[in-house]
Design a protein around this motif. Structure first.
Motif, PDB file in Angstrom:
ATOM      1  N   ARG A  52      -1.864  11.185 -11.818  1.00  0.00           N
ATOM      2  CA  ARG A  52      -1.580  12.345 -12.662  1.00  0.00           C
ATOM      3  C   ARG A  52      -0.067  12.530 -12.737  1.00  0.00           C
ATOM      4  NH1 ARG A  52      -4.275  18.304 -13.203  1.00  0.00           N
ATOM      5  NH2 ARG A  52      -2.518  19.322 -14.208  1.00  0.00           N
ATOM      6  N   PRO A  53       0.495  12.485 -13.936  1.00  0.00           N
ATOM      7  CA  PRO A  53       1.953  12.635 -14.044  1.00  0.00           C
ATOM      8  C   PRO A  53       2.388  14.065 -13.779  1.00  0.00           C
ATOM      9  CG  PRO A  53       0.970  12.472 -16.222  1.00  0.00           C
ATOM     10  CD  PRO A  53      -0.138  12.248 -15.244  1.00  0.00           C
ATOM     11  N   ALA A  54       3.610  14.204 -13.332  1.00  0.00           N
ATOM     12  CA  ALA A  54       4.147  15.535 -13.064  1.00  0.00           C
ATOM     13  C   ALA A  54       4.235  16.358 -14.346  1.00  0.00           C
ATOM     14  CB  ALA A  54       5.517  15.422 -12.404  1.00  0.00           C
ATOM     15  N   GLU A  55       4.544  15.677 -15.440  1.00  0.00           N
ATOM     16  CA  GLU A  55       4.655  16.358 -16.731  1.00  0.00           C
ATOM     17  C   GLU A  55       3.360  16.165 -17.501  1.00  0.00           C
ATOM     18  OE1 GLU A  55       7.136  18.305 -17.602  1.00  0.00           O
ATOM     19  OE2 GLU A  55       8.179  17.878 -15.720  1.00  0.00           O
ATOM     20  N   LEU A  56       2.442  17.087 -17.328  1.00  0.00           N
ATOM     21  CA  LEU A  56       1.146  17.047 -18.002  1.00  0.00           C
ATOM     22  C   LEU A  56       0.804  18.464 -18.428  1.00  0.00           C
ATOM     23  CD1 LEU A  56      -1.423  15.226 -18.653  1.00  0.00           C
ATOM     24  CD2 LEU A  56      -2.378  16.189 -16.549  1.00  0.00           C
ATOM     25  N   ARG A  57       0.482  18.645 -19.699  1.00  0.00           N
ATOM     26  CA  ARG A  57       0.133  19.990 -20.166  1.00  0.00           C
ATOM     27  C   ARG A  57      -0.974  19.903 -21.211  1.00  0.00           C
ATOM     28  NH1 ARG A  57       5.061  18.682 -22.578  1.00  0.00           N
ATOM     29  NH2 ARG A  57       5.126  18.838 -24.863  1.00  0.00           N
ATOM     30  N   PRO A 103     -20.448  28.312 -17.522  1.00  0.00           N
ATOM     31  CA  PRO A 103     -20.047  26.958 -17.923  1.00  0.00           C
ATOM     32  C   PRO A 103     -21.226  26.003 -18.063  1.00  0.00           C
ATOM     33  CG  PRO A 103     -19.632  27.260 -15.584  1.00  0.00           C
ATOM     34  CD  PRO A 103     -20.065  28.603 -16.104  1.00  0.00           C
ATOM     35  N   VAL A 104     -21.025  24.962 -18.893  1.00  0.00           N
ATOM     36  CA  VAL A 104     -22.077  23.993 -19.183  1.00  0.00           C
ATOM     37  C   VAL A 104     -21.629  22.608 -18.726  1.00  0.00           C
ATOM     38  CG1 VAL A 104     -22.940  25.298 -21.158  1.00  0.00           C
ATOM     39  CG2 VAL A 104     -21.156  23.565 -21.499  1.00  0.00           C
ATOM     40  N   PRO A 105     -22.588  21.721 -18.431  1.00  0.00           N
ATOM     41  CA  PRO A 105     -22.237  20.330 -18.135  1.00  0.00           C
ATOM     42  C   PRO A 105     -21.746  19.626 -19.396  1.00  0.00           C
ATOM     43  CG  PRO A 105     -24.607  20.581 -18.274  1.00  0.00           C
ATOM     44  CD  PRO A 105     -24.034  21.969 -18.368  1.00  0.00           C
ATOM     45  N   ALA A 106     -21.137  18.460 -19.232  1.00  0.00           N
ATOM     46  CA  ALA A 106     -20.525  17.787 -20.376  1.00  0.00           C
ATOM     47  C   ALA A 106     -20.680  16.274 -20.274  1.00  0.00           C
ATOM     48  CB  ALA A 106     -19.044  18.148 -20.473  1.00  0.00           C
ATOM     49  N   PHE A 107     -20.718  15.646 -21.450  1.00  0.00           N
ATOM     50  CA  PHE A 107     -20.640  14.194 -21.568  1.00  0.00           C
ATOM     51  C   PHE A 107     -19.331  13.846 -22.273  1.00  0.00           C
ATOM     52  CE2 PHE A 107     -25.140  14.359 -20.712  1.00  0.00           C
ATOM     53  CZ  PHE A 107     -25.419  13.134 -20.095  1.00  0.00           C
ATOM     54  N   LEU A 108     -18.514  13.028 -21.624  1.00  0.00           N
ATOM     55  CA  LEU A 108     -17.244  12.587 -22.200  1.00  0.00           C
ATOM     56  C   LEU A 108     -17.372  11.145 -22.661  1.00  0.00           C
ATOM     57  CD1 LEU A 108     -14.171  12.715 -22.776  1.00  0.00           C
ATOM     58  CD2 LEU A 108     -13.816  12.025 -20.382  1.00  0.00           C
ATOM     59  N   TYR A 193      -8.110  18.182 -17.651  1.00  0.00           N
ATOM     60  CA  TYR A 193      -8.278  19.350 -18.514  1.00  0.00           C
ATOM     61  C   TYR A 193      -9.643  19.998 -18.306  1.00  0.00           C
ATOM     62  CZ  TYR A 193      -9.605  22.244 -22.347  1.00  0.00           C
ATOM     63  OH  TYR A 193     -10.100  23.302 -23.060  1.00  0.00           O
ATOM     64  N   LEU A 194     -10.702  19.201 -18.319  1.00  0.00           N
ATOM     65  CA  LEU A 194     -12.052  19.762 -18.210  1.00  0.00           C
ATOM     66  C   LEU A 194     -12.225  20.557 -16.925  1.00  0.00           C
ATOM     67  CD1 LEU A 194     -14.159  16.717 -19.497  1.00  0.00           C
ATOM     68  CD2 LEU A 194     -13.559  18.800 -20.758  1.00  0.00           C
ATOM     69  N   ALA A 195     -11.541  20.136 -15.871  1.00  0.00           N
ATOM     70  CA  ALA A 195     -11.628  20.847 -14.594  1.00  0.00           C
ATOM     71  C   ALA A 195     -11.039  22.244 -14.677  1.00  0.00           C
ATOM     72  CB  ALA A 195     -10.921  20.046 -13.503  1.00  0.00           C
ATOM     73  N   GLU A 196     -10.221  22.503 -15.705  1.00  0.00           N
ATOM     74  CA  GLU A 196      -9.585  23.812 -15.854  1.00  0.00           C
ATOM     75  C   GLU A 196     -10.204  24.654 -16.968  1.00  0.00           C
ATOM     76  OE1 GLU A 196      -5.347  23.655 -16.135  1.00  0.00           O
ATOM     77  OE2 GLU A 196      -5.137  22.244 -14.455  1.00  0.00           O
ATOM     78  N   ASP A 197     -11.111  24.070 -17.748  1.00  0.00           N
ATOM     79  CA  ASP A 197     -11.720  24.809 -18.850  1.00  0.00           C
ATOM     80  C   ASP A 197     -12.886  25.645 -18.300  1.00  0.00           C
ATOM     81  OD1 ASP A 197     -13.244  25.641 -21.090  1.00  0.00           O
ATOM     82  OD2 ASP A 197     -12.509  23.961 -22.273  1.00  0.00           O
ATOM     83  N   PRO A 198     -12.826  26.968 -18.398  1.00  0.00           N
ATOM     84  CA  PRO A 198     -13.887  27.805 -17.822  1.00  0.00           C
ATOM     85  C   PRO A 198     -15.232  27.641 -18.518  1.00  0.00           C
ATOM     86  CG  PRO A 198     -12.360  29.126 -19.127  1.00  0.00           C
ATOM     87  CD  PRO A 198     -11.747  27.772 -19.014  1.00  0.00           C
ATOM     88  N   ASP A 199     -15.258  27.027 -19.698  1.00  0.00           N
ATOM     89  CA  ASP A 199     -16.522  26.800 -20.392  1.00  0.00           C
ATOM     90  C   ASP A 199     -17.260  25.565 -19.886  1.00  0.00           C
ATOM     91  OD1 ASP A 199     -16.278  29.017 -22.061  1.00  0.00           O
ATOM     92  OD2 ASP A 199     -15.138  27.893 -23.565  1.00  0.00           O
TER      93      ASP A 199
END
Length: 375
Positions: A52-57, A103-108, A193-199
């Motif tokens: 994970r890069p330091a600069e990630l947004r 929140p719901v499960p997801a398929f990526l 990102y998905l780890a931070e999305d409350p949905d």
């Protein structure tokens, strides 16, 4: 290197450690696992220049209701990463069920086909990514295109994440990361990102890939245990199919046609699969104890369904160390008939009638297994 006999194959024994010790407990496997992961980095996929890069947004481009006749919320997220060589953007498309508790499960999906298969406006609907169906089953449908991470061509590792993070002006080492490793890196940034999305229920996210994307999903899942389910669809050589004795595409054939996919070291095994210190059943075992789903297709002889199926049977003993059933039919020589998926164990498998493709039938089986094991 200890070997085991499996049908026509003589394969490295994943339950014999580097010092020749026999692996019989979960605790011993947890020491053995990093050894295998390191062998795959050194000899097959290569070693990431960065995690994970330091600069990630994460930048929200769109969040809108009313999609899929009101059944879904659409989000479009730019995952922006920066390194010494510049800036890159992964465009994540996400449809979230609107009418159930979140929140719901997801398929990526790691999309390695044309971008139209993941049309954000749903003007084009593709069975390759049936987002409406996925949402109707209570899962978020997420996807990104591999080209956002690294173009799928042999450009000398100048473009994409290699150009952003590889040290400039330095000759690449034999274990430097190839394009499949770069795509897997991209899927992990989406998981950031998905780890931070409350949905999204980050504890129930599956990573899915077809063909070269299936190879990517397996390597991603091996390294990133945040994915609760790893799905390899028709991934063949360098994916779910064992390399030794494989029919169809060989290590030499894949390295000659796609020299950018794997590490430089992997090319030293062209025509010398028996010299590899690993084989793909060991890659599948790295998903344990999480849910693993492998598929084959009857007409996909290039991928070799027999070699894919046998890899599943040989990975199963690792699941048993956790007190879990791996492949429900582990040890049986014959694949199941088309249309009869094996989903009882934590390694699921099905053989689909037809060609090398990802279809809505495959998706329905993936979701059936997730319903059974991830709820």
């Amino acid at each position: 290197m200890e070997h085991i006999a499996a049908g026509k194959w003589e394969l490295p024994d994943l339950l014999t450690g580097s010092e020749g010790e026999r692996i019989t407990t979960r605790e011993q496997w947890q020491l053995r696992r990093p050894e295998i992961l390191e062998l795959f980095r050194q000899h097959v996929y290569g070693r990431n220049a960065i995690d994970r890069p330091a600069e990630l947004r994460f930048e929200t481009v769109d969040r809108s209701d009313g999609w899929m006749d009101g059944r879904a919320v659409r989000k479009q997220i730019n995952i922006v990463y920066e390194g010494p060589g510049g800036t890159g953007v992964i465009r994540l498309l996400l449809f979230i069920p609107a009418d159930i508790h979140r929140p719901v499960p997801a398929f990526l999906l790691i999309n390695n086909r044309e971008e139209e298969h993941i049309d954000p406006d749903r003007t084009i609907k593709s069975a390759f990514w049936p987002a409406e169906y996925i949402v109707s089953r209570g899962y978020a449908a997420a996807a990104f295109h591999v080209a956002d991470v690294d173009p799928d061509d042999h450009d000398g590792f100048i473009n994409g994440v290699h150009g952003i993070f590889d040290p400039p002006g330095i000759t690449r080492e034999g274990d430097a990361w190839g394009t499949i490793a770069a795509w897997a890196w991209g899927a992990s940034r989406v998981m950031d990102y998905l780890a931070e999305d409350p949905d999204i229920d980050a504890n129930r996210v599956a990573v899915v890939g077809h063909s070269r994307g299936g190879k990517t999903a397996l390597w991603c899942g091996a390294q990133d245990d945040r994915f609760a389910m790893v799905v390899s669809n028709n991934s063949g050589c360098g994916g779910a199919a064992v390399s030794r004795g494989k029919q169809g595409e060989t290590v030499q054939a894949i390295n000659e046609k796609f020299p950018h996919w794997f590490s430089g070291n992997f090319k030293s095994y062209n025509g010398k699969e028996n010299d590899l210190p690993v084989d793909q059943h060991m890659l599948l075992a790295l998903a344990a104890p999480r849910l693993l789903y492998v598929t084959s297709a009857t007409e996909d002889t290039w991928a070799d369904p027999d070699a894919e199926y046998w890899a599943c049977t040989l990975a199963s003993p690792v699941y048993e160390l956790y007190g879990l059933k791996g492949l429900a039919a582990a040890g049986r020589r014959e694949k199941p008939d088309p249309g009869y998926p094996l989903q009882e164990g934590r390694i699921a498998y099905h053989l689909r009638a037809g060609k090398h493709d990802l279809t809505e039938y495959d998706w329905s089986c993936f979701i059936d297994a997730a319903d059974r094991h991830l709820q």
